[in-house]
Structures are given as structure tokens and as C-alpha cells.
Design a protein around this motif. Structure first.
Motif, short mmCIF file in Angstrom:
data_model
loop_
_atom_site.label_atom_id
_atom_site.label_comp_id
_atom_site.label_asym_id
_atom_site.label_seq_id
_atom_site.Cartn_x
_atom_site.Cartn_y
_atom_site.Cartn_z
N UNK A 48 0.35 -1.32 0.09
CA UNK A 48 0.18 -0.06 0.29
C UNK A 48 0.96 1.89 0.17
N UNK A 49 2.20 1.29 0.39
CA UNK A 49 2.88 2.40 0.90
C UNK A 49 3.36 2.87 -0.39
N UNK A 50 3.61 1.50 -1.10
CA UNK A 50 4.77 1.57 -2.20
C UNK A 50 3.59 2.40 -3.97
N UNK A 51 2.19 1.72 -3.44
CA UNK A 51 1.17 2.22 -4.62
C UNK A 51 1.08 4.06 -3.80
N UNK A 52 1.03 4.44 -3.16
CA UNK A 52 0.78 5.78 -2.52
C UNK A 52 2.65 6.44 -2.98
N UNK A 53 3.38 5.85 -2.68
CA UNK A 53 4.81 6.91 -3.32
C UNK A 53 4.55 6.24 -4.87
N UNK A 54 4.36 5.95 -5.93
CA UNK A 54 4.32 5.47 -6.85
C UNK A 54 3.01 6.46 -7.52
N UNK A 55 2.19 7.23 -6.40
CA UNK A 55 1.25 7.53 -7.18
C UNK A 55 1.79 9.21 -7.17
N UNK A 56 2.43 10.08 -5.62
CA UNK A 56 2.79 10.70 -5.59
C UNK A 56 4.31 11.27 -6.86
N UNK A 57 4.99 9.42 -7.30
CA UNK A 57 5.87 10.01 -7.98
C UNK A 57 5.69 10.12 -10.02
N UNK A 58 4.44 10.33 -9.90
CA UNK A 58 3.36 10.57 -11.29
C UNK A 58 3.42 12.00 -11.37
N UNK A 59 2.75 12.74 -9.82
CA UNK A 59 2.26 14.25 -9.28
C UNK A 59 3.47 15.05 -9.45
N UNK A 60 5.09 14.61 -9.47
CA UNK A 60 5.93 14.99 -9.21
C UNK A 60 6.51 15.71 -11.41
N UNK A 61 7.23 16.39 -11.14
CA UNK A 61 7.69 17.05 -12.36
C UNK A 61 9.05 16.38 -12.75
N UNK A 62 8.71 15.85 -13.99
CA UNK A 62 10.35 15.46 -14.47
C UNK A 62 11.23 15.71 -14.32
N UNK A 63 11.79 17.06 -14.06
CA UNK A 63 12.75 17.89 -13.93
C UNK A 63 12.96 17.72 -12.23
N UNK A 64 12.87 17.32 -11.46
CA UNK A 64 12.48 17.30 -10.41
C UNK A 64 12.61 15.81 -9.93
#
Length: 61
Positions: free
Chosen positions: A24-40
Motif C-alpha cells: 500500500x505504501x509503495x502504491x502511495x509513493x508511485x502515485x506521488x511520483x507521477x505528480x512530480x515534474x520530470x525535472x525534479x
């Protein structure tokens, strides 16, 4: 070349263990990752690669 494949295999094992232990935590982290800009994401990845190189240099001499 064998060391390179061993390193890739170890990375896969560690990632698999993280997904098995905390799905569940990994799914949350992946969701947050998608929201980050590519440069970051790119900056963070380069920092991690640099840290990994320093650790490899320190361990392997």
C-alpha cells in the motif's frame, strides 16, 4: 560484467521485497511520483546515482 548483473539482480530483489512488505505504501509513493515534474525526478535520480557511485568507490576501493 558479472558484477554488473549481480548488482541488477540485487536491486530487483530489494525492490521486490519492498513491494511485498509494503504494497500500500509503495502504491502511495508511485502515485506521488507521477505528480512530480520530470525535472525534479531527474535531479533526485542523479543525486541517488552520485551517492551510489561514491558508495561503490568506497566499498570497492
Amino acid at each position: 560484467m558479472t558484477d554488473l548483473f549481480a548488482a541488477f539482480a540485487l536491486a530487483i530483489v530489494l525492490e521486490g521485497l519492498l513491494y511485498a512488505a509494503f504494497p500500500d505504501k509503495m502504491k502511495q509513493y508511485l502515485t506521488m511520483l507521477v505528480a512530480l515534474p520530470a525535472a525534479r525526478i531527474r535531479l533526485f535520480a542523479l543525486i541517488l546515482a552520485g551517492v551510489g557511485l561514491v558508495l561503490l568507490w568506497a566499498i570497492r576501493g
